[in-house]
Each structure stands twice: as C-alpha cells, then as structure tokens.
Design an enzyme around this catalytic site. Sequence first.
Site, PDB file in Angstrom:
ATOM      1  N   HIS A  87      -1.963  -5.462   1.347  1.00 28.40           N
ATOM      2  CA  HIS A  87      -3.211  -6.176   1.079  1.00 28.40           C
ATOM      3  C   HIS A  87      -2.877  -7.592   0.618  1.00 28.40           C
ATOM      4  O   HIS A  87      -1.911  -7.783  -0.135  1.00 28.40           O
ATOM      5  CB  HIS A  87      -3.993  -5.469  -0.039  1.00 28.40           C
ATOM      6  CG  HIS A  87      -5.135  -6.296  -0.575  1.00 28.40           C
ATOM      7  ND1 HIS A  87      -6.385  -6.289   0.005  1.00 28.40           N
ATOM      8  CD2 HIS A  87      -5.195  -7.181  -1.615  1.00 28.40           C
ATOM      9  CE1 HIS A  87      -7.169  -7.143  -0.665  1.00 28.40           C
ATOM     10  NE2 HIS A  87      -6.468  -7.699  -1.647  1.00 28.40           N
ATOM     11  N   ASN A 114      -1.992  -0.136   7.018  1.00 23.37           N
ATOM     12  CA  ASN A 114      -1.477  -1.434   7.463  1.00 23.37           C
ATOM     13  C   ASN A 114      -0.619  -2.116   6.400  1.00 23.37           C
ATOM     14  O   ASN A 114      -0.477  -3.332   6.373  1.00 23.37           O
ATOM     15  CB  ASN A 114      -2.619  -2.330   7.943  1.00 23.37           C
ATOM     16  CG  ASN A 114      -3.626  -2.594   6.845  1.00 23.37           C
ATOM     17  OD1 ASN A 114      -3.485  -2.108   5.727  1.00 23.37           O
ATOM     18  ND2 ASN A 114      -4.634  -3.373   7.146  1.00 23.37           N
ATOM     19  N   TYR A 122     -12.474  -3.513  -2.727  1.00 26.02           N
ATOM     20  CA  TYR A 122     -13.106  -3.198  -1.445  1.00 26.02           C
ATOM     21  C   TYR A 122     -14.625  -3.100  -1.518  1.00 26.02           C
ATOM     22  O   TYR A 122     -15.238  -2.496  -0.641  1.00 26.02           O
ATOM     23  CB  TYR A 122     -12.493  -1.903  -0.889  1.00 26.02           C
ATOM     24  CG  TYR A 122     -11.027  -2.079  -0.525  1.00 26.02           C
ATOM     25  CD1 TYR A 122     -10.636  -3.057   0.380  1.00 26.02           C
ATOM     26  CD2 TYR A 122     -10.041  -1.265  -1.073  1.00 26.02           C
ATOM     27  CE1 TYR A 122      -9.300  -3.240   0.717  1.00 26.02           C
ATOM     28  CE2 TYR A 122      -8.697  -1.439  -0.738  1.00 26.02           C
ATOM     29  CZ  TYR A 122      -8.343  -2.435   0.154  1.00 26.02           C
ATOM     30  OH  TYR A 122      -7.026  -2.613   0.493  1.00 26.02           O
ATOM     31  N   LYS A 158       0.832  -1.203   0.000  1.00 28.93           N
ATOM     32  CA  LYS A 158       0.000   0.000   0.000  1.00 28.93           C
ATOM     33  C   LYS A 158       0.872   1.262   0.000  1.00 28.93           C
ATOM     34  O   LYS A 158       2.086   1.182   0.235  1.00 28.93           O
ATOM     35  CB  LYS A 158      -0.928  -0.051   1.236  1.00 28.93           C
ATOM     36  CG  LYS A 158      -1.879  -1.247   1.227  1.00 28.93           C
ATOM     37  CD  LYS A 158      -2.870  -1.179   2.383  1.00 28.93           C
ATOM     38  CE  LYS A 158      -3.815  -2.368   2.370  1.00 28.93           C
ATOM     39  NZ  LYS A 158      -4.883  -2.250   3.398  1.00 28.93           N
ATOM     40  N   GLU A 168      -9.502 -10.828  -7.837  1.00 32.10           N
ATOM     41  CA  GLU A 168      -8.602  -9.673  -7.686  1.00 32.10           C
ATOM     42  C   GLU A 168      -7.431  -9.731  -8.673  1.00 32.10           C
ATOM     43  O   GLU A 168      -7.031  -8.711  -9.227  1.00 32.10           O
ATOM     44  CB  GLU A 168      -8.064  -9.629  -6.252  1.00 32.10           C
ATOM     45  CG  GLU A 168      -9.153  -9.346  -5.227  1.00 32.10           C
ATOM     46  CD  GLU A 168      -8.634  -9.386  -3.794  1.00 32.10           C
ATOM     47  OE1 GLU A 168      -7.432  -9.665  -3.583  1.00 32.10           O
ATOM     48  OE2 GLU A 168      -9.439  -9.123  -2.878  1.00 32.10           O
TER      49      GLU A 168
HETATM   50  P1  IDP Z   1      -7.894  -7.081   5.551  1.00 31.92           P
HETATM   51  O1  IDP Z   1      -7.050  -6.111   4.740  1.00 31.92           O
HETATM   52  O2  IDP Z   1      -7.094  -7.655   6.691  1.00 31.92           O
HETATM   53  O3  IDP Z   1      -8.578  -8.114   4.727  1.00 31.92           O
HETATM   54  P2  IDP Z   1     -10.490  -5.792   5.836  1.00 31.92           P
HETATM   55  O4  IDP Z   1     -11.349  -5.887   7.046  1.00 31.92           O
HETATM   56  O5  IDP Z   1     -10.920  -6.500   4.595  1.00 31.92           O
HETATM   57  O6  IDP Z   1      -9.002  -6.189   6.267  1.00 31.92           O
HETATM   58  O7  IDP Z   1     -10.354  -4.231   5.506  1.00 31.92           O
HETATM   59  C1  IDP Z   1      -9.761  -3.804   4.310  1.00 31.92           C
HETATM   60  C2  IDP Z   1      -8.837  -2.660   4.641  1.00 31.92           C
HETATM   61  O8  IDP Z   1      -9.614  -1.550   5.121  1.00 31.92           O
HETATM   62  C3  IDP Z   1      -7.838  -2.943   5.767  1.00 31.92           C
HETATM   63  O9  IDP Z   1      -6.684  -3.602   5.309  1.00 31.92           O
HETATM   64  C4  IDP Z   1      -7.554  -1.551   6.295  1.00 31.92           C
HETATM   65  O10 IDP Z   1      -6.597  -0.870   5.474  1.00 31.92           O
HETATM   66  C5  IDP Z   1      -8.905  -0.867   6.141  1.00 31.92           C
HETATM   67  N1  IDP Z   1      -9.727  -0.917   7.366  1.00 31.92           N
HETATM   68  C6  IDP Z   1     -10.443  -1.978   7.820  1.00 31.92           C
HETATM   69  N2  IDP Z   1     -11.084  -1.676   8.961  1.00 31.92           N
HETATM   70  C7  IDP Z   1     -10.781  -0.397   9.227  1.00 31.92           C
HETATM   71  C8  IDP Z   1     -11.166   0.519  10.301  1.00 31.92           C
HETATM   72  O11 IDP Z   1     -11.894   0.165  11.231  1.00 31.92           O
HETATM   73  N3  IDP Z   1     -10.624   1.776  10.242  1.00 31.92           N
HETATM   74  C9  IDP Z   1      -9.807   2.172   9.239  1.00 31.92           C
HETATM   75  N4  IDP Z   1      -9.450   1.371   8.218  1.00 31.92           N
HETATM   76  C10 IDP Z   1      -9.915   0.100   8.208  1.00 31.92           C
END
Ligand code: IDP
Length: 155
Positions: free
Chosen positions: A115, A112, A49, A9, A126
């Site tokens: 992805h 984070n 997403y 990212k 994807e």
């Molecule tokens: P993942 O990437 O571990 O699969 P997901 O729940 O699918 O996590 O969420 C997609 C992305 O959205 C996450 O990697 C993160 O960057 C962002 N995200 C998820 N939940 C939150 C939140 O509560 N606050 C801010 N960003 C979030």
Amino acid sequence: MERSLVILKPDAIQRRLIGSILARFEAKGLKIVALRLCRLTNQQTDNLYSVHKGKKFFEPLVRFMQSGPVAVMALEGPRAVAVTRKLLGETFGFEASPGTIRGDFGLSRGYNLVHGSDSVESATRELAVFFKEADYLAYELSEAPWAFNPAEDLN
Ligand code: IDP
Ligand code: MG
C-alpha cells in the site's frame, strides 16, 4: 520534507519479500524514517480504506489486510508520495508494468503486496493513524547530497 505511508501487506510478509521490496525504496533514494511490524486493527483498516466501503471487495480486503503481520513504514524524500506510487505500479499485479513492485512480484487484484498513500493529503491522514511525530527518526544518509541536489526546484 514530504512523507508517505507504505504498508507491506500480509502477502509480502508471507512470501518473504520484505527485503526485496524495501530494497526498491532504498535504491530509489527514499529514506525510511519509521518502520514497524504489526497486525492491523479494524480502526486502522477503516481509516485506510474508508473510500472503498460498500464496494464488493471491501470486506475481503479488510479480512486480507488483517490476516497476518504487515510492515508499516514512513518513507521520506522529495515528492515521496508520487515517487512511491510510481514504484508500486498499477493496482492489479497483472496490469502493473514490469519494473514496478506490483508488476514484478504479483499477478493478483487484491494481493498486490504493498500500500502507498495516493496523495499528500491521504499521506498526512494515514501516517497519523500509525505514527506520532516523535516516531520519525531524524538522521542523515551520507549519500543524500548525491542522491538529490538540494538546490533543485521542487515545483
Ligand atoms: P491502490 O492500492 O492502488 O490505491 P485502490 O483502488 O485504492 O488501489 O484499492 C485499495 C486496495 O483494494 C488495492 O490495493 C487492492 O488490494 C484492493 N482492491 C482494489 N480493487 C480490487 C478489486 O477489484 N478486487 C479485489 N481487490 C481490490
Ligand atoms: Mg487507493
């Protein structure tokens, strides 16, 4: 052989962590079969997403993912999807275990770093957003027969 879509990212690129993160995938034994730097389009972030549309973090997430260059890649190997998710760690950096990419490099919820496809079905969908079949380079790594026993049962 199974493939997963991984995206480094914008925070990973800006923090100069491409090499450190790629090293984790290489060390594990996964093979990089496609790799490209780009900026994500609306169509691409929508596809990645769509399940999060309507959630309060969706718009900020899309803005973040389009805020700078990303590195998009296909990783190949036995159980590539599940193995990649384990290497990433839990979604939020502050919850992810030490030893995982998110656990070692991040503190944030949204920022984070990486992805990874969450299932084989998601990976198929994807990967098709970014790569054509001809984009996957076929090659052998000399250590491959030592990294994984080809006679091993995958079930
Ligand atoms: P993942 O990437 O571990 O699969 P997901 O729940 O699918 O996590 O969420 C997609 C992305 O959205 C996450 O990697 C993160 O960057 C962002 N995200 C998820 N939940 C939150 C939140 O509560 N606050 C801010 N960003 C979030
Ligand atoms: Mg997810």
